[in-house]
Design an enzyme around this catalytic site. Structure first.
Site, mmCIF file in Angstrom:
data_model
loop_
_atom_site.group_PDB
_atom_site.id
_atom_site.type_symbol
_atom_site.label_atom_id
_atom_site.label_comp_id
_atom_site.label_asym_id
_atom_site.label_seq_id
_atom_site.Cartn_x
_atom_site.Cartn_y
_atom_site.Cartn_z
ATOM 1 N N LYS A 1 0.826 -1.223 0.000
ATOM 2 C CA LYS A 1 0.000 0.000 0.000
ATOM 3 C C LYS A 1 0.853 1.262 0.000
ATOM 4 O O LYS A 1 0.422 2.291 -0.509
ATOM 5 C CB LYS A 1 -0.973 -0.001 1.181
ATOM 6 C CG LYS A 1 -0.299 0.197 2.522
ATOM 7 C CD LYS A 1 -1.301 0.160 3.666
ATOM 8 C CE LYS A 1 -0.596 0.497 4.957
ATOM 9 N NZ LYS A 1 -1.119 -0.231 6.113
ATOM 10 N N ARG B 1 -6.581 1.246 16.648
ATOM 11 C CA ARG B 1 -6.966 1.398 15.251
ATOM 12 C C ARG B 1 -8.106 0.407 15.037
ATOM 13 O O ARG B 1 -9.059 0.413 15.800
ATOM 14 C CB ARG B 1 -5.773 1.195 14.312
ATOM 15 C CG ARG B 1 -5.987 1.941 12.992
ATOM 16 C CD ARG B 1 -4.814 1.798 12.036
ATOM 17 N NE ARG B 1 -4.803 0.513 11.355
ATOM 18 C CZ ARG B 1 -4.038 0.222 10.307
ATOM 19 N NH1 ARG B 1 -3.213 1.125 9.813
ATOM 20 N NH2 ARG B 1 -4.078 -0.962 9.750
HETATM 21 C C1 LIG Z 1 -0.196 -1.149 6.485
HETATM 22 C C2 LIG Z 1 -0.519 -2.388 7.193
HETATM 23 C C3 LIG Z 1 0.493 -3.306 7.469
HETATM 24 C C4 LIG Z 1 1.945 -3.068 7.125
HETATM 25 O O1 LIG Z 1 2.538 -2.239 8.068
HETATM 26 P P1 LIG Z 1 4.091 -1.887 8.008
HETATM 27 O O2 LIG Z 1 4.335 -1.115 9.237
HETATM 28 O O3 LIG Z 1 4.301 -1.102 6.760
HETATM 29 O O4 LIG Z 1 4.823 -3.174 7.986
HETATM 30 C C5 LIG Z 1 0.147 -4.469 8.111
HETATM 31 N N1 LIG Z 1 -1.131 -4.723 8.481
HETATM 32 C C6 LIG Z 1 -2.132 -3.865 8.213
HETATM 33 C C7 LIG Z 1 -3.509 -4.213 8.647
HETATM 34 C C8 LIG Z 1 -1.866 -2.671 7.577
HETATM 35 O O5 LIG Z 1 -2.854 -1.814 7.323
#
Ligand SMILES: *Cc1c(COP(=O)(O)O)cnc(C)c1O
Length: 363
Positions: free
Chosen positions: A36, A131
């Site tokens: 992402k 979150r």
């Molecule tokens: C963005 C995201 C990740 C990845 O996180 P990083 O810190 O970039 O490794 C993992 N799980 C979810 C649910 C995310 O939204």
């Protein structure tokens, strides 16, 4: 190649992925690579897959479609909670989605059943980062209802930390996560295939051998892209921190006072930049700005360059230490942090230039 542009060293990303996959493998943890941060850029996903990730995770339908249009052959995990209005897209685009709402699970179940499918879901638990996710005390009841839905299959539990509130993964909260999972399995006769406990913030715990054994899956984005874990943002051994480099062109080069002249109001963004009086300094204006990139997240490659401020279309940098060697039309380079990569990848004004084997495949 036009400026500004972002070079993406695919070999470094592959190398970072393979280092992190290797580290996790030692602790029996499988890794989903998260794209992402690069808007699902297909060549980055391919590099992660060459590095050994078992699947690709992304948060947006547009990004997942980009991956599929480019024929990236892998399973897709949808990371952002599916919207109630988008359950059909989720069951058609994603092999597994992360979830925390019963009405959405019901709609996913119906959407999947209509297609004669069963959609895999991971249920998110909130371990304190606030979150997404179900509060631990509500998990039992939630699973009790979700398990009745014929069109979905609960394949695991997930937890996301250090994202919103910056809560650090610890032996404590990870053990709590495992205990919750075990209690759910016992209560409902379930066998959860995945306990997805970590993102990039969990790598320190994994490397220290302190991640509880049952945790067998991690979703890793930033650490692969930037070679850093995300609790201290320290470089991970054996990884590169400079897979991404942003290049911009000098449009104006002049010696100017370092504090503004005249009565001051807010800038174009309603903010007031802080100016430090260092006398007259050589300053460059570059052709990139806040519309393109989170300018606070740019680290000049040349230590003699200092970022001063950004407007929508300009980045001002102090280049007094480069007097005599810098010209209008020259290019300056910056290593972006995660937020700066995300914004630069999203800006259509910043060209993307993937590099492999020292060459650019499509420059
Ligand atoms: C963005 C995201 C990740 C990845 O996180 P990083 O810190 O970039 O490794 C993992 N799980 C979810 C649910 C995310 O939204």
């Amino acid at each position: 190649m036009a400026y500004p542009h972002l070079t993406i060293n695919l070999d470094k990303i592959e190398h970072n992925a393979s280092t992190i996959v290797g580290l996790c493998q030692k602790h029996a943890i499988a890794v989903t690579g998260v794209t992402k941060g690069v808007c699902g850029f297909p060549a980055v996903a391919e590099a992660m897959l060459r590095g050994g990730v078992i699947s690709i995770g992304d948060s947006r339908f547009e990004n997942i479609k980009r991956l599929q249009a480019a024929k990236v052959e892998t399973e897709i995990m949808q990371l952002r909670l599916p919207p109630l209005s988008g359950v059909d897209e989720t069951v058609t685009l994603a092999d597994v989605s992360l979830n925390s709402e019963l009405p959405v699970l019901e709609a996913l179940s119906e959407a999947a059943s209509r297609r004669g499918q069963v959609h895999d879901v991971m249920i998110m638990v909130d371990l304190g980062d606030l979150r997404e996710g179900i509060m631990p005390g509500d998990l039992h009841g939630f699973i009790g209802s979700a398990i009745k839905l014929a069109g979905i299959r609960i394949v695991g539990l997930g937890a996301n930390l250090a994202c919103f509130a910056g809560i650090v993964p610890s032996e404590d909260n990870m053990t709590q996560f495992v205990e919750l999972a075990t209690a759910i399995e016992d209560a409902y006769g379930l066998s959860l295939r995945w306990l997805s406990g970590a993102n990039s913030s969990g790598l320190d715990l994994i490397a220290a051998g302190r991640m509880p054994e049952r945790i067998n899956h991690a979703r890793i984005g930033e650490a692969i892209l930037l070679g850093r874990e995300t609790v201290h943002r320290s470089p991970l051994p054996g990884t590169a921190q400079d897979a991404f480099v942003l290049h911009a062109e000098v449009l104006e080069l002049k010696t100017k006072p370092s504090i503004p002249v005249g009565e001051r109001t807010q800038d174009a963004f309603g903010k007031r930049a802080i100016f430090i009086d260092r006398g007259k300094r050589l300053r460059a204006l570059l052709n990139i700005g806040r519309e393109d990139v989170d300018v606070e997240g740019l680290m000049p490659v040349d230590p003699r360059v200092t970022v001063l401020w950004g407007s929508s279309g300009y980045l001002a940098v102090d280049v007094a230490d480069l007097s005599g060697s810098l010209r209008v039309g020259d290019k300056l380079s910056f290593v972006p942090n995660y937020g700066a990569i995300l914004t630069a990848m999203t800006s259509e004004y910043v060209k993307k230039r993937p590099l492999r084997g020292g060459a650019a495949p499509d420059s």
